[in-house]
Design a protein around this motif. Structure first.
Motif, short mmCIF file in Angstrom:
data_model
loop_
_atom_site.label_atom_id
_atom_site.label_comp_id
_atom_site.label_asym_id
_atom_site.label_seq_id
_atom_site.Cartn_x
_atom_site.Cartn_y
_atom_site.Cartn_z
N VAL A 142 0.81 -1.22 0.00
CA VAL A 142 0.00 0.00 0.00
C VAL A 142 0.84 1.27 0.00
O VAL A 142 0.54 2.22 -0.73
N VAL A 143 1.88 1.32 0.84
CA VAL A 143 2.57 2.59 1.08
C VAL A 143 3.88 2.69 0.29
O VAL A 143 4.39 1.70 -0.24
N ASP A 144 4.40 3.91 0.22
CA ASP A 144 5.62 4.20 -0.53
C ASP A 144 6.87 4.21 0.36
O ASP A 144 7.97 3.92 -0.11
N ILE A 145 6.69 4.59 1.61
CA ILE A 145 7.80 4.62 2.58
C ILE A 145 7.33 3.89 3.83
O ILE A 145 6.23 4.15 4.33
N ILE A 146 8.16 2.98 4.33
CA ILE A 146 7.84 2.27 5.56
C ILE A 146 8.76 2.79 6.66
O ILE A 146 9.98 2.85 6.50
N GLN A 147 8.15 3.16 7.76
CA GLN A 147 8.90 3.74 8.87
C GLN A 147 9.14 2.70 9.96
O GLN A 147 8.25 1.96 10.34
N ILE A 148 10.37 2.71 10.46
CA ILE A 148 10.74 1.87 11.60
C ILE A 148 10.75 2.77 12.83
O ILE A 148 11.51 3.74 12.90
N PRO A 149 9.88 2.50 13.80
CA PRO A 149 9.78 3.38 14.97
C PRO A 149 11.09 3.46 15.76
O PRO A 149 11.90 2.52 15.75
N ALA A 150 11.27 4.57 16.45
CA ALA A 150 12.51 4.81 17.18
C ALA A 150 12.80 3.70 18.18
O ALA A 150 13.95 3.25 18.30
N PHE A 151 11.78 3.25 18.91
CA PHE A 151 12.01 2.22 19.91
C PHE A 151 12.45 0.90 19.29
O PHE A 151 12.98 0.03 19.99
N LEU A 152 12.25 0.72 17.98
CA LEU A 152 12.54 -0.54 17.31
C LEU A 152 13.70 -0.43 16.33
O LEU A 152 13.93 -1.35 15.54
N CYS A 153 14.46 0.66 16.39
CA CYS A 153 15.47 0.90 15.37
C CYS A 153 16.61 -0.11 15.37
O CYS A 153 17.35 -0.20 14.39
N ARG A 154 16.75 -0.86 16.46
CA ARG A 154 17.82 -1.87 16.52
C ARG A 154 17.30 -3.29 16.30
O ARG A 154 18.07 -4.24 16.40
N GLN A 155 16.02 -3.43 15.99
CA GLN A 155 15.43 -4.75 15.77
C GLN A 155 15.83 -5.25 14.39
O GLN A 155 15.22 -4.92 13.38
N THR A 156 16.84 -6.10 14.35
CA THR A 156 17.45 -6.52 13.09
C THR A 156 16.45 -7.13 12.13
O THR A 156 16.41 -6.78 10.94
N ASP A 157 15.62 -8.07 12.61
CA ASP A 157 14.66 -8.72 11.71
C ASP A 157 13.70 -7.71 11.09
O ASP A 157 13.37 -7.81 9.90
N LEU A 158 13.26 -6.74 11.87
CA LEU A 158 12.33 -5.74 11.36
C LEU A 158 13.01 -4.83 10.34
O LEU A 158 12.46 -4.57 9.26
N VAL A 159 14.20 -4.35 10.64
CA VAL A 159 14.92 -3.48 9.72
C VAL A 159 15.17 -4.20 8.40
O VAL A 159 14.94 -3.64 7.31
N GLU A 160 15.63 -5.43 8.47
CA GLU A 160 15.93 -6.17 7.25
C GLU A 160 14.67 -6.48 6.45
O GLU A 160 14.67 -6.41 5.21
N ALA A 161 13.58 -6.81 7.12
CA ALA A 161 12.33 -7.12 6.42
C ALA A 161 11.81 -5.88 5.69
O ALA A 161 11.36 -5.97 4.54
N VAL A 162 11.87 -4.73 6.34
CA VAL A 162 11.43 -3.50 5.70
C VAL A 162 12.33 -3.18 4.50
O VAL A 162 11.85 -2.83 3.41
N ALA A 163 13.62 -3.32 4.67
CA ALA A 163 14.56 -3.02 3.58
C ALA A 163 14.31 -3.91 2.37
O ALA A 163 14.36 -3.44 1.22
N ARG A 164 14.02 -5.17 2.61
CA ARG A 164 13.86 -6.11 1.49
C ARG A 164 12.60 -5.85 0.66
O ARG A 164 12.48 -6.36 -0.46
N THR A 165 11.68 -5.04 1.15
CA THR A 165 10.50 -4.71 0.34
C THR A 165 10.87 -3.83 -0.85
O THR A 165 10.10 -3.76 -1.82
#
Length: 279
Positions: A110-133
């Motif tokens: 749906v969206v053009d930019i996905i944001q990683i919240p500040a509290f989760l900025c070190r969550q490796t799985d989340l950062v990598e999953a967002v990047a791979r989109t």
């Protein structure tokens, strides 16, 4: 890939040194479908008049509220439906945040930019999953992370194959219930090869200072935004609400539309004087 190549690209726009200021703005959360559409149309008109590239931001679920009784939004399915309608009908790029990896796939449709919240900025799985989109990434710098250290989180996205990472400063924890912005941080992040954004409204939060909810000092938004413009930023992030004192989330930090326009004009003027704003 260890560092990004500046400028990065977000929503078809180049963002970085020598490029136009990229503006991200909108209400903190989706309060209703009509409200989201109304704000998106207003902000599109305002940013078009100001001549700046723009992405509408709004959250479908505020999962990191101070209290379990706080308003969170319509949730994943309904929230993404509304954001898709905003994108399709208003014709603006859209940003939203995700809090868990299971939300990344649906959000990326749906969206053009996905944001990683500040509290989760070190969550490796989340950062990598967002990047791979392959979507643009807005990585909020944690309140507990030094500017020079956020490069490690950004590098997770780069190494997952996505160079289009915007790193957003939103203040650092200063004792209890307070945040400060170290203006040296923009230079440090730029020296690390990062495209940098300033979140002018979350930076004036007083975390958990409002009897079970976050308070804020809206009166300092313009001051900090001007300072960040002088320090050197590529993008500006602000929360905007038609009636901030009645907003269901982050009202004490949010700008009303006229305040938003004034802040952006001031930031643009400072960038032009310093030679940072083309044209």
């Amino acid at each position: 890939m260890s560092t990004s190549t500046l400028p990065i690209e977000l929503c078809g726009y180049k963002v970085g040194p020598g490029q136009k200021l990229f503006v991200i703005a909108g209400p903190d959360s989706i309060e209703s479908e009509d409200m989201a559409l109304r704000h998106a149309r207003l902000l599109k008109e305002m940013t078009s008049r100001l001549g700046v590239p723009y992405a509408f931001k709004c959250s479908y679920d505020k999962a990191n509220r101070t209290s379990g009784k706080s308003f969170r939004g319509p949730g994943l399915k309904e929230g993404l439906r509304i954001l898709k309608r905003v994108r399709d009908e208003v014709g603006v790029p859209v940003l939203t945040d995700v809090h868990e990896t299971s939300h990344v796939g649906p959000a990326s449709e749906v969206v053009d930019i996905i944001q990683i919240p500040a509290f989760l900025c070190r969550q490796t799985d989340l950062v990598e999953a967002v990047a791979r989109t392959g979507k643009g990434v807005n990585l909020k710098k944690g309140q507990f992370v030094a500017p020079k250290d956020i490069v490690h989180s950004a590098r997770k996205a780069f190494e997952a194959g996505n160079p289009n990472v915007l790193v957003t400063e939103r203040g650092s924890t200063f004792g209890y219930n307070n945040l400060v912005v170290d203006m040296r941080g923009f230079a440090q992040m730029r020296e690390a090869g990062l495209a940098v954004c300033f979140d002018a409204t979350h930076s004036v939060q007083l975390p958990s200072a409002g009897n079970g909810e976050t308070a804020g000092e809206r009166k300092f938004v313009a001051l900090l935004a001007r300072s960040a413009a002088a320090a050197g930023i590529d993008a500006l992030f602000t929360e905007v609400h038609e009636d901030p004192d009645r907003a269901l989330c982050d009202g004490p930090c949010s700008l009303n539309p006229q305040m938003f326009e004034d802040v952006v004009r001031n930031v643009l003027n400072i960038r032009r004087v310093l030679g940072h704003e083309p044209g």
